[in-house]
Write an enzyme that holds these catalytic residues in place. Structure first.
Site, PDB file in Angstrom:
ATOM      1  N   GLY A  74       0.541  -3.507   2.484  1.00  0.00           N
ATOM      2  CA  GLY A  74       0.226  -4.935   2.367  1.00  0.00           C
ATOM      3  C   GLY A  74      -0.952  -5.346   3.230  1.00  0.00           C
ATOM      4  CB  CYS A 128      -6.243  -2.882  -1.717  1.00  0.00           C
ATOM      5  SG  CYS A 128      -4.479  -2.890  -1.347  1.00  0.00           S
ATOM      6  CG  ASN A 190      -8.134   1.928  -2.301  1.00  0.00           C
ATOM      7  OD1 ASN A 190      -7.079   2.387  -1.849  1.00  0.00           O
ATOM      8  ND2 ASN A 190      -8.745   0.909  -1.746  1.00  0.00           N
ATOM      9  CB  THR A 191      -3.994   4.336  -3.283  1.00  0.00           C
ATOM     10  OG1 THR A 191      -4.066   2.905  -3.221  1.00  0.00           O
ATOM     11  CG2 THR A 191      -3.991   4.901  -1.880  1.00  0.00           C
ATOM     12  N   GLY A 215      -3.265  11.272  -1.663  1.00  0.00           N
ATOM     13  CA  GLY A 215      -2.971  12.679  -1.386  1.00  0.00           C
ATOM     14  C   GLY A 215      -3.312  13.595  -2.552  1.00  0.00           C
ATOM     15  N   GLY A 241     -10.056  10.921  -1.907  1.00  0.00           N
ATOM     16  CA  GLY A 241      -8.851  11.036  -2.720  1.00  0.00           C
ATOM     17  C   GLY A 241      -8.347  12.460  -2.750  1.00  0.00           C
ATOM     18  N   GLY A 242      -7.305  12.705  -1.952  1.00  0.00           N
ATOM     19  CA  GLY A 242      -6.628  13.999  -2.020  1.00  0.00           C
ATOM     20  C   GLY A 242      -7.334  15.162  -1.366  1.00  0.00           C
ATOM     21  N   GLY A 263      -7.562  10.751   4.228  1.00  0.00           N
ATOM     22  CA  GLY A 263      -6.509   9.996   4.910  1.00  0.00           C
ATOM     23  C   GLY A 263      -5.195  10.745   4.911  1.00  0.00           C
TER      24      GLY A 263
HETATM   25  C1  FMN Z   1      -0.976   4.117   4.457  1.00  0.00           C
HETATM   26  C2  FMN Z   1      -2.296   3.880   3.779  1.00  0.00           C
HETATM   27  C3  FMN Z   1      -3.017   2.719   4.059  1.00  0.00           C
HETATM   28  C4  FMN Z   1      -4.245   2.482   3.444  1.00  0.00           C
HETATM   29  N1  FMN Z   1      -4.948   1.343   3.741  1.00  0.00           N
HETATM   30  C5  FMN Z   1      -6.175   1.135   3.185  1.00  0.00           C
HETATM   31  C6  FMN Z   1      -6.953   0.005   3.554  1.00  0.00           C
HETATM   32  O1  FMN Z   1      -6.589  -0.811   4.401  1.00  0.00           O
HETATM   33  N2  FMN Z   1      -8.160  -0.150   2.935  1.00  0.00           N
HETATM   34  C7  FMN Z   1      -8.658   0.740   2.010  1.00  0.00           C
HETATM   35  O2  FMN Z   1      -9.768   0.550   1.492  1.00  0.00           O
HETATM   36  N3  FMN Z   1      -7.932   1.838   1.670  1.00  0.00           N
HETATM   37  C8  FMN Z   1      -6.725   2.049   2.238  1.00  0.00           C
HETATM   38  N4  FMN Z   1      -6.007   3.164   1.912  1.00  0.00           N
HETATM   39  C9  FMN Z   1      -6.569   4.114   0.926  1.00  0.00           C
HETATM   40  C10 FMN Z   1      -7.306   5.261   1.624  1.00  0.00           C
HETATM   41  O3  FMN Z   1      -8.384   4.805   2.387  1.00  0.00           O
HETATM   42  C11 FMN Z   1      -7.806   6.284   0.585  1.00  0.00           C
HETATM   43  O4  FMN Z   1      -8.703   5.649  -0.300  1.00  0.00           O
HETATM   44  C12 FMN Z   1      -6.668   6.888  -0.231  1.00  0.00           C
HETATM   45  O5  FMN Z   1      -5.526   7.107   0.577  1.00  0.00           O
HETATM   46  C13 FMN Z   1      -7.080   8.198  -0.906  1.00  0.00           C
HETATM   47  O6  FMN Z   1      -7.430   9.156   0.062  1.00  0.00           O
HETATM   48  P1  FMN Z   1      -6.387  10.299   0.593  1.00  0.00           P
HETATM   49  O7  FMN Z   1      -5.799  10.913  -0.637  1.00  0.00           O
HETATM   50  O8  FMN Z   1      -7.229  11.209   1.404  1.00  0.00           O
HETATM   51  O9  FMN Z   1      -5.367   9.585   1.413  1.00  0.00           O
HETATM   52  C14 FMN Z   1      -4.766   3.431   2.511  1.00  0.00           C
HETATM   53  C15 FMN Z   1      -4.042   4.597   2.236  1.00  0.00           C
HETATM   54  C16 FMN Z   1      -2.833   4.840   2.861  1.00  0.00           C
HETATM   55  C17 FMN Z   1      -2.085   6.113   2.543  1.00  0.00           C
END
Ligand code: FMN
Length: 303
Positions: A74, A128, A190-191, A215, A241-242, A263
């Site tokens: 959130g 987001c 993003n996610t 992930g 992403g991942g 992340g």
């Molecule tokens: C717990 C959590 C919080 C996140 N908060 C934000 C955020 O505040 N702003 C944003 O742009 N992306 C946010 N993300 C997305 C990450 O920055 C990233 O785009 C996404 O997790 C994909 O990368 P990853 O697979 O390496 O985690 C968040 C992801 C996670 C898991």
């Protein structure tokens, strides 16, 4: 020539190509320093809003069997003003400030609050997938994207990145609108909007019902997006992403990214992951005789 890990994302110069993605550990200067010393080329802050936000009640994050996380935190954050005060003493770490808002004035106001801070770039969160009136709801509205990007570009000389995701407007159109409005670089992605249900209680697990999947499961999707963006537009790209290994990172370079963010991998490998990926990239560059990251950017598009 000895390979080195420096890279440019348009006007942004980094010593190393692997960054911390927004929302993961992105809340304190001590942690930023530690990440920088551990091999992160830059850190992206948690997305900040004009006022502090509490976020959603628990449960806000869920580990998916077989890999990945679904989160709906959130966008809880201390607000841009408090955060700016906290990072004011920073001298060394390239900090990319992530901003979230609903209207151009939100972004303009927050940027003024960072006037006394050393900011490497702003990253506009247009993606987001689980908070109303911000993030993806903004990214899905081309008129708003145009106004926000133009307003931000007129408010600062610091480079500005747009972070895009998969919404109802095709993300390639959002990228195109951001480019027309003067954006310096794109972070993709993003996610991905997702959910999980508990079979016993027969209810969604997250308090917000829907969250964002991150992930390893989203890596092939993110990679495809980077490849598509770099095939269609001439714009510096940060892949996200991942990503959890050096091979993943190299795949993103070959698809067209000049740098990457991660992340979720920190949840699995802690912050050693930065060093591991940097070392793997360097060894790959030696093996392939590359001296600069840019020599491999986009090579997978060659016929
Ligand atoms: C717990 C959590 C919080 C996140 N908060 C934000 C955020 O505040 N702003 C944003 O742009 N992306 C946010 N993300 C997305 C990450 O920055 C990233 O785009 C996404 O997790 C994909 O990368 P990853 O697979 O390496 O985690 C968040 C992801 C996670 C898991």
């Amino acid at each position: 020539m000895e390979p080195d890990l420096t890279t440019s994302i348009g006007p942004i110069q980094l010593n190393k190509p692997v960054m911390l993605a927004s929302g993961i550990l992105g809340i304190s200067l001590d942690v930023f320093n530690r990440l920088y010393r551990s091999g992160a080329g830059a850190v992206v802050t948690k997305s900040l809003s004009t006022e502090p936000w509490e976020g959603y009640p628990n449960p806000t994050i869920f580990s998916v069997k077989g890999g990945g996380w679904i989160n709906a935190v959130g966008l809880s954050n201390p607000g841009a003003e408090n955060f700016a005060k906290m990072i004011e003493p920073n001298k060394d770490v390239p900090i990319i400030v992530s901003l979230v808002g609903s209207i151009p004035e939100d972004f303009e106001k927050m940027i003024q609050q960072f006037e006394n801070c050393k900011v490497a770039a702003y990253e506009l969160n247009l993606s987001c997938p689980h908070v109303a009136k911000v993030g993806l709801e903004v990214g899905d509205d081309p008129e708003l994207v145009k106004k926000i990007v133009s307003t931000v570009k007129n408010s600062t000389n610091v480079p500005v990145i747009a972070k895009v995701g998969l919404g109802t407007t095709h993300y390639l159109n959002t990228v195109g609108t951001a480019i027309e409005s003067g954006i310096d670089a794109i972070t993709a992605i993003n996610t991905v909007r997702a959910m999980a249900i508990d079979v016993e209680t027969q209810r969604p697990i997250l308090s917000n019902k829907f969250g964002g999947l991150s992930g390893t499961p989203i890596k092939p999707i993110a990679l495809r997006c980077v490849y598509e963006i770099s095939s269609k537009y001439d714009i510096p790209i940060i892949g996200c992403g991942g990503i959890s290994t050096w091979e993943d990172a190299v795949e993103f370079f070959l698809a067209g990214a000049s740098a990457i963010q991660l992340g979720s991998a920190i949840g699995d490998n802690w912050i050693d992951v930065f060093d591991e990926i940097n070392t793997g990239i360097l060894q790959y560059m030696e093996k392939k005789n590359y001296s600069k990251i840019k020599e491999m950017v986009g090579l997978a598009k060659k016929l």
